[in-house]
Write a protein that holds these residues in place. Structure first.
Motif, mmCIF file in Angstrom:
data_model
loop_
_atom_site.group_PDB
_atom_site.id
_atom_site.type_symbol
_atom_site.label_atom_id
_atom_site.label_comp_id
_atom_site.label_asym_id
_atom_site.label_seq_id
_atom_site.Cartn_x
_atom_site.Cartn_y
_atom_site.Cartn_z
ATOM 1 N N PRO A 41 0.839 -1.202 0.000
ATOM 2 C CA PRO A 41 0.000 0.000 0.000
ATOM 3 C C PRO A 41 0.877 1.257 0.000
ATOM 4 O O PRO A 41 1.999 1.241 0.511
ATOM 5 N N PRO A 42 0.383 2.344 -0.580
ATOM 6 C CA PRO A 42 1.126 3.600 -0.509
ATOM 7 C C PRO A 42 1.331 4.012 0.953
ATOM 8 O O PRO A 42 0.504 3.709 1.816
ATOM 9 N N ARG A 43 2.427 4.669 1.219
ATOM 10 C CA ARG A 43 2.747 5.121 2.576
ATOM 11 C C ARG A 43 1.584 5.953 3.136
ATOM 12 O O ARG A 43 1.026 6.786 2.446
ATOM 13 N N GLY A 44 1.211 5.664 4.370
ATOM 14 C CA GLY A 44 0.136 6.394 5.032
ATOM 15 C C GLY A 44 -1.255 5.840 4.790
ATOM 16 O O GLY A 44 -2.221 6.342 5.350
ATOM 17 N N THR A 45 -1.399 4.797 3.957
ATOM 18 C CA THR A 45 -2.706 4.191 3.710
ATOM 19 C C THR A 45 -3.151 3.455 4.967
ATOM 20 O O THR A 45 -2.435 2.593 5.467
ATOM 21 N N PRO A 46 -4.310 3.814 5.526
ATOM 22 C CA PRO A 46 -4.748 3.135 6.747
ATOM 23 C C PRO A 46 -5.148 1.686 6.483
ATOM 24 O O PRO A 46 -5.800 1.379 5.491
#
Length: 167
Positions: free
Chosen positions: A65-70
């Motif tokens: 997942p992209p960085r910061g994706t919860p």
């Protein structure tokens, strides 16, 4: 809606109001009490999670997942003997005060909807509704989630304190 009123507070109030209305109309019983009238076993006070993992909305399995994706917890619910009770899936609710999770517990003969914080290690959730056997349910549960990939062993523990309207 007052700008200082959070969605979480509104959902909690709606769940509480529904629980109070149901209690006044038909009375409440603890879901964990045995029922002679029902052949179905009651929901245990403590429910365990297996195959606990994090999923990411809009991200294909096996893709980072992209960085910061919860992340959203997901897994199978079992009783103390390891027998399958159902499954838990979660969603994110819009919030200005951090991550808020909406849990959907599919328990076969009904389900529960609950709202709580996004932390996994120690969180209290308020039950805001139910379906089927749990229609009109109210109460809370304490959740400790240890998903794989986040240093956990892929398990979870839920301790329930809920009531449902008597039939």
């Amino acid at each position: 809606m007052n700008a200082s009123t959070s969605r979480r507070a509104l959902l909690a109030r709606a769940g509480l109001a529904a629980g109070i209305a149901g209690a006044g109309a038909v009375g409440l019983k603890a879901v964990t009490e045995p029922s002679a009238a029902s052949s179905r076993p009651e929901l245990p006070r403590v429910v365990h999670g297996r195959d606990w993992r994090m999923v990411y909305a809009g991200v294909a399995p096996g893709t980072a997942p992209p960085r910061g994706t919860p992340g959203l917890p997901k897994g199978t619910l079992v009783d103390g003997d390891g027998l399958r009770l159902g499954a838990l899936e979660s969603s994110l609710l819009p919030s200005t005060g951090g991550i808020t999770h909406l849990h959907r517990l599919d328990l076969g003969d009904g389900g529960l909807i609950a709202v709580g914080p996004g932390n996994l290690d120690d969180a209290q959730f308020v039950i805001v509704g139910g379906t089927g056997r749990y229609l009109g349910a109210s109460g809370t549960y304490h959740a400790v989630q240890r998903p794989r990939g986040r240093g956990g062993d892929g398990t979870a523990t839920f301790t329930f304190d809920i009531q449902t309207p008597e039939a």
